[in-house]
Scaffold this motif. Structure first.
Motif, PDB file in Angstrom:
ATOM      1  N   VAL A  34       0.861  -1.171   0.000  1.00 12.04           N
ATOM      2  CA  VAL A  34       0.000   0.000   0.000  1.00 12.04           C
ATOM      3  C   VAL A  34       0.903   1.229   0.000  1.00 12.04           C
ATOM      4  O   VAL A  34       1.682   1.458   0.914  1.00 12.04           O
ATOM      5  CB  VAL A  34      -0.916   0.014   1.231  1.00 12.04           C
ATOM      6  N   THR A  35       0.811   2.047  -1.057  1.00 12.95           N
ATOM      7  CA  THR A  35       1.633   3.241  -1.211  1.00 12.95           C
ATOM      8  C   THR A  35       0.753   4.475  -1.089  1.00 12.95           C
ATOM      9  O   THR A  35      -0.469   4.382  -1.155  1.00 12.95           O
ATOM     10  CB  THR A  35       2.320   3.242  -2.585  1.00 12.95           C
ATOM     11  N   PRO A  36       1.349   5.674  -0.924  1.00 12.30           N
ATOM     12  CA  PRO A  36       0.536   6.892  -0.863  1.00 12.30           C
ATOM     13  C   PRO A  36      -0.383   7.053  -2.077  1.00 12.30           C
ATOM     14  O   PRO A  36      -1.509   7.522  -1.940  1.00 12.30           O
ATOM     15  CB  PRO A  36       1.583   8.003  -0.800  1.00 12.30           C
ATOM     16  N   ALA A  37       0.090   6.648  -3.259  1.00 15.96           N
ATOM     17  CA  ALA A  37      -0.745   6.755  -4.452  1.00 15.96           C
ATOM     18  C   ALA A  37      -1.987   5.885  -4.329  1.00 15.96           C
ATOM     19  O   ALA A  37      -3.053   6.226  -4.844  1.00 15.96           O
ATOM     20  CB  ALA A  37       0.053   6.365  -5.693  1.00 15.96           C
ATOM     21  N   CYS A  38      -1.860   4.766  -3.639  1.00 16.84           N
ATOM     22  CA  CYS A  38      -2.970   3.827  -3.520  1.00 16.84           C
ATOM     23  C   CYS A  38      -3.980   4.248  -2.452  1.00 16.84           C
ATOM     24  O   CYS A  38      -5.134   3.811  -2.490  1.00 16.84           O
ATOM     25  CB  CYS A  38      -2.447   2.431  -3.201  1.00 16.84           C
ATOM     26  N   THR A  39      -3.559   5.070  -1.513  1.00 17.80           N
ATOM     27  CA  THR A  39      -4.470   5.469  -0.441  1.00 17.80           C
ATOM     28  C   THR A  39      -5.160   6.801  -0.727  1.00 17.80           C
ATOM     29  O   THR A  39      -6.324   6.994  -0.385  1.00 17.80           O
ATOM     30  CB  THR A  39      -3.712   5.568   0.888  1.00 17.80           C
ATOM     31  N   ASP A  40      -4.450   7.749  -1.354  1.00 17.40           N
ATOM     32  CA  ASP A  40      -5.034   9.044  -1.701  1.00 17.40           C
ATOM     33  C   ASP A  40      -4.236   9.610  -2.867  1.00 17.40           C
ATOM     34  O   ASP A  40      -3.321  10.414  -2.689  1.00 17.40           O
ATOM     35  CB  ASP A  40      -4.994   9.981  -0.498  1.00 17.40           C
ATOM     36  N   PHE A  41      -4.581   9.183  -4.056  1.00 19.89           N
ATOM     37  CA  PHE A  41      -3.806   9.576  -5.231  1.00 19.89           C
ATOM     38  C   PHE A  41      -3.880  11.086  -5.450  1.00 19.89           C
ATOM     39  O   PHE A  41      -2.901  11.711  -5.853  1.00 19.89           O
ATOM     40  CB  PHE A  41      -4.315   8.848  -6.474  1.00 19.89           C
ATOM     41  N   TYR A  42      -5.015  11.686  -5.188  1.00 19.67           N
ATOM     42  CA  TYR A  42      -5.169  13.136  -5.367  1.00 19.67           C
ATOM     43  C   TYR A  42      -4.108  13.892  -4.572  1.00 19.67           C
ATOM     44  O   TYR A  42      -3.417  14.771  -5.099  1.00 19.67           O
ATOM     45  CB  TYR A  42      -6.568  13.549  -4.917  1.00 19.67           C
ATOM     46  N   SER A  43      -3.959  13.571  -3.294  1.00 20.16           N
ATOM     47  CA  SER A  43      -3.012  14.289  -2.446  1.00 20.16           C
ATOM     48  C   SER A  43      -1.576  13.977  -2.822  1.00 20.16           C
ATOM     49  O   SER A  43      -0.702  14.863  -2.780  1.00 20.16           O
ATOM     50  CB  SER A  43      -3.257  13.941  -0.975  1.00 20.16           C
ATOM     51  N   GLU A  44      -1.329  12.738  -3.217  1.00 20.04           N
ATOM     52  CA  GLU A  44       0.040  12.360  -3.593  1.00 20.04           C
ATOM     53  C   GLU A  44       0.451  13.051  -4.894  1.00 20.04           C
ATOM     54  O   GLU A  44       1.552  13.597  -4.998  1.00 20.04           O
ATOM     55  CB  GLU A  44       0.129  10.843  -3.744  1.00 20.04           C
ATOM     56  N   ALA A  45      -0.420  13.058  -5.875  1.00 14.52           N
ATOM     57  CA  ALA A  45      -0.086  13.632  -7.175  1.00 14.52           C
ATOM     58  C   ALA A  45       0.015  15.152  -7.131  1.00 14.52           C
ATOM     59  O   ALA A  45       0.743  15.756  -7.920  1.00 14.52           O
ATOM     60  CB  ALA A  45      -1.126  13.211  -8.208  1.00 14.52           C
ATOM     61  N   ASN A  46      -0.699  15.781  -6.203  1.00 12.70           N
ATOM     62  CA  ASN A  46      -0.754  17.246  -6.161  1.00 12.70           C
ATOM     63  C   ASN A  46      -0.088  17.832  -4.929  1.00 12.70           C
ATOM     64  O   ASN A  46      -0.329  18.997  -4.590  1.00 12.70           O
ATOM     65  CB  ASN A  46      -2.225  17.704  -6.194  1.00 12.70           C
ATOM     66  N   LYS A  47       0.755  17.060  -4.259  1.00 12.14           N
ATOM     67  CA  LYS A  47       1.278  17.497  -2.959  1.00 12.14           C
ATOM     68  C   LYS A  47       2.025  18.823  -3.041  1.00 12.14           C
ATOM     69  O   LYS A  47       1.889  19.677  -2.158  1.00 12.14           O
ATOM     70  CB  LYS A  47       2.166  16.416  -2.341  1.00 12.14           C
ATOM     71  N   ASP A  48       2.818  19.022  -4.079  1.00 12.07           N
ATOM     72  CA  ASP A  48       3.581  20.274  -4.175  1.00 12.07           C
ATOM     73  C   ASP A  48       2.638  21.458  -4.390  1.00 12.07           C
ATOM     74  O   ASP A  48       2.806  22.515  -3.763  1.00 12.07           O
ATOM     75  CB  ASP A  48       4.594  20.186  -5.323  1.00 12.07           C
ATOM     76  N   TRP A  49       1.649  21.299  -5.264  1.00 10.08           N
ATOM     77  CA  TRP A  49       0.704  22.398  -5.518  1.00 10.08           C
ATOM     78  C   TRP A  49      -0.110  22.696  -4.277  1.00 10.08           C
ATOM     79  O   TRP A  49      -0.321  23.866  -3.930  1.00 10.08           O
ATOM     80  CB  TRP A  49      -0.214  22.018  -6.688  1.00 10.08           C
ATOM     81  N   LEU A  50      -0.579  21.670  -3.595  1.00 10.67           N
ATOM     82  CA  LEU A  50      -1.388  21.872  -2.398  1.00 10.67           C
ATOM     83  C   LEU A  50      -0.598  22.601  -1.311  1.00 10.67           C
ATOM     84  O   LEU A  50      -1.130  23.464  -0.610  1.00 10.67           O
ATOM     85  CB  LEU A  50      -1.901  20.534  -1.880  1.00 10.67           C
ATOM     86  N   ALA A  51       0.683  22.268  -1.181  1.00 14.57           N
ATOM     87  CA  ALA A  51       1.518  22.923  -0.171  1.00 14.57           C
ATOM     88  C   ALA A  51       1.764  24.389  -0.513  1.00 14.57           C
ATOM     89  O   ALA A  51       1.880  25.240   0.382  1.00 14.57           O
ATOM     90  CB  ALA A  51       2.860  22.192  -0.045  1.00 14.57           C
ATOM     91  N   ALA A  52       1.805  24.703  -1.802  1.00 12.41           N
ATOM     92  CA  ALA A  52       2.115  26.068  -2.237  1.00 12.41           C
ATOM     93  C   ALA A  52       0.878  26.941  -2.366  1.00 12.41           C
ATOM     94  O   ALA A  52       1.002  28.147  -2.592  1.00 12.41           O
ATOM     95  CB  ALA A  52       2.854  26.024  -3.570  1.00 12.41           C
TER      96      ALA A  52
END
Length: 668
Positions: A34-52
């Motif tokens: 189970v990887t971050p992509a498998c648990t919440d792909f939205y947050s994993e794929a957009n982590k840099d944008w969400l943080a900024a």
């Protein structure tokens, strides 16, 4: 994506759901982690944008909001260049228009001068026979009074335009406001009377006459309101369509002079639609029965009301206090440049469109968009052919619609006549009237023509992908063909995951619950069977249950409203399925990294951040799920996502095989 047409067909988007066969044994053999992509792909794929992109205070930010802001900035830069160094006659017009609007000192010095000629004509009315020509003249400059007259699709021939006489002429958005005893309605009417009084003062009414003239305006509008049909009855296009011969107008509407009205608008059609003859008969009587002074006051108010946003600050302030604060709930006026740009798009949007497309749509981008959209259309055809829920007759009809579906990228194909009265830099209000008169002229020229398929109801400078249900075509604006929708710097898989999915999001409507209302020949008829509908709605219920279980981001103990967001959730699932099929067919030997790029392209479309108050409002009213679930919800049902990221089915994001929902991908 943005003019409201009185006969626009509501697109209630719903998609069919199905179940995937179980492959539990194969999943157990792979035993992925189970990887971050498998648990919440939205947050994993957009982590840099969400943080900024955190939100401070109240508000929201989104990827598509950023695209909208970029398109607005591009328009401003284009207008700045046209103001400094115009390259053609249209740019000269736009440059003068822009310069006159952003020069606030000139606008203040101009005061009410732009409307002085119109007010002079109205004040010169002496007899009842002078009223109708004044009404026609105001319609010519885009100020509809007494009633509305517009060009729209002829319901008996959707490739043809007809003229439509309809109710209008009111300052409030609903006729019921004038007569309702509801306390809120009475309060609104009180605020409106204040506004009418203020506009009358600004257009020349002496203070000792304001109360009496305000009462005259309210009396005439209340008479019109009582003759008008309820707003709800206007939603059915068929109930507001009745073609009648123009030949009898001179006799039937002697006082309104409707035959002369049509000539003044440049309309020579032998028939127009007039679905409420009782209203127009009573309006005709009012022209003769009310004193000319009452009509003069009413017309003068409506000139001030229509032009107030484009005149000096006293006009703009009173207009905003009522329309902005009271009706729209806004807390502050928009920046001056935004107001001017909105005005230019409203009155001369097609002029700006021509220049925007030339500047911002490279041929390579348009070609790429056409290629991807064509492959998605082919994927939809394959999906219809293989799906198990459509009846044979519905499949046949759907195949015909897909074969006929047209894809139009970038500009409108309709050529306009851009000749108009010259503009100067000293009077923004006068330029607005010149542009509005040009716009009205071009609209009226459509009546009787059989070229509706050549016209767009969206502006190319505004980011839009839209399925035109009346003409079975996909409209892709020039402004939409940039990041995050179509980023030419991204790899092919990501382009299919973003732009390809957006295309699929729209063209799926051609054969879904909305598209069933119009056949391949453009006839209004339901070509689905009862079993097709039952299959569609039954699967829809499965998707409602899925989204009801999702926590609403940013809110404690709140869930997504699966029923409210159902239609758009189904479109999102359809979009991923069709775009994946289109890409995997075009690139069958792609490596795993490219496969990941497809899903990351999808995820970047819906990234967003909202404050708690905005999230709370959206949870109660928005027809779209929040960005997190627009991304994760469809992927939870897509076996290719689990395979690409090696996710264990039934853990984390990915649903169990017997719970997965499908619409167009292979499976039951």
């Amino acid at each position: 994506m943005r003019h409201t047409q009185p006969l626009a067909l509501a697109l209630a988007v719903t998609l069919v759901l199905g179940l995937m066969p179980s492959d539990a044994d194969a999943q157990r053999r792979r035993a992925p982690a189970v990887t971050p992509a498998c648990t919440d792909f939205y947050s994993e794929a957009n982590k840099d944008w969400l943080a900024a992109n955190t939100v401070v205070g109240s508000g929201s930010v989104s990827a598509l909001g950023e695209l909208q802001q970029r398109a607005v900035q591009q328009q401003r830069e284009l207008l700045d260049a046209a103001m400094r160094t115009p390259q053609n006659e249209v740019q000269t017009l736009l440059g003068h228009f822009w310069a006159s609007g952003i020069d606030e000192a000139a606008v203040e010095a101009d005061g009410a001068n732009p409307i002085a000629p119109m007010l002079g004509r109205i004040n010169a009315i002496r007899r009842a026979r002078d009223i109708a020509p004044a009404i026609a003249a105001l319609h010519q400059v885009g100020i509809p009074v007494a009633f509305n007259f517009t060009a729209d699709l002829d319901l008996s021939d959707l490739d043809r335009y007809a003229g439509y006489f309809a109710q209008g002429g009111l300052g409030l958005p609903d006729p019921a406001y004038y007569t309702s005893e509801d306390p809120d309605a009475r309060t609104l009417l009180g605020r409106y009377t204040e506004y009418v009084s203020n506009i009358l003062r600004l257009t020349g009414t002496p203070e000792d006459r304001v109360a009496a003239e305000m009462a005259q305006v309210l009396d005439l509008e209340t008479r019109i309101a009582r003759l008008s049909r309820p707003v709800e009855s206007l939603r059915d296009p068929r109930a507001n369509y009745a073609m009648v011969p123009v030949a009898g107008f001179a006799r039937q509407y002697r006082n309104l002079q409707l035959a002369d009205f049509l000539k003044a608008q440049g309309v020579s059609a032998e028939q127009v639609s007039l679905a409420n003859p009782e209203l127009f008969a009573q309006l005709d009587a009012l022209v003769n029965s009310l004193r000319p002074d009452q009509w003069k006051t009413y017309l003068r108010f409506h000139v001030g009301n229509a032009m107030a946003p484009y005149l000096s600050k006293p006009f703009r302030d009173v207009e905003f206090e009522f329309h902005g604060r009271v009706l729209r709930g806004e807390s502050a006026q928009l920046p001056r440049e935004t107001q001017v740009l909105n005005a230019i798009n409203r009155a001369a949007g097609a002029m700006l469109a021509r220049e925007y497309v030339a500047r911002h749509l490279p041929a390579t981008t348009a070609s790429r968009a056409n290629d991807i959209a064509g492959n998605v259309r082919d994927a939809l055809a394959r999906a219809v052919g293989r799906n198990a829920w459509m009846s044979p007759q519905a499949k046949q009809e759907a195949a015909a619609k897909i074969a006929a579906l047209q894809i139009e990228v970038g500009p409108s194909l309709r050529e306009l006549d851009y000749t108009t009265q010259p503009m100067g830099r000293s009077s923004f209000g006068s330029n607005m009237l010149i542009a509005s008169t040009w716009h009205r002229r071009e609209e009226m020229r459509r009546i009787g023509r059989t070229d509706a398929r050549r016209r767009w109801d969206v502006l190319p400078q505004q980011p839009v992908l839209a399925y035109d249900i009346a003409h079975n075509r996909l409209l892709v604006s020039a402004a939409a063909l940039q990041s995050p929708v179509l980023d030419m710097g991204m790899d092919t898989a990501a382009q299919y995951g973003s732009f390809g999915a957006m295309v699929a999001h729209e063209i799926g409507r051609s054969v879904d619950f909305a598209g069933r209302q119009v056949d391949a020949a453009g006839n209004l008829r339901n070509w689905w069977t009862a079993n097709d509908e039952a299959a569609w709605l039954g699967r829809a219920d499965l998707l409602v249950a899925q989204y009801n279980a999702y926590d609403y981001p940013g809110l404690d103990a709140m869930k997504v409203n699966g029923a409210l967001t159902r239609d758009q959730n189904m479109v999102d699932l359809s979009a991923v399925e069709l775009a994946w099929d289109a890409w995997s067919t075009a690139q069958p030997d792609a490596e795993a990294s490219a496969r990941e790029g497809f899903f990351r392209g999808w995820a970047q479309l819906w990234r967003q951040q909202s404050s708690a108050d905005v999230a709370s409002r959206d949870q109660a009213t928005a027809v779209h799920a929040p960005g997190k679930w627009r991304v994760n919800g469809p992927l939870a049902n897509h076996p290719a996502f689990a395979e690409t990221f090696k996710c264990a089915v039934g853990t984390g994001l990915v649903r169990k095989a017997d719970e997965q929902v499908s619409i167009w991908r292979e499976g039951p």
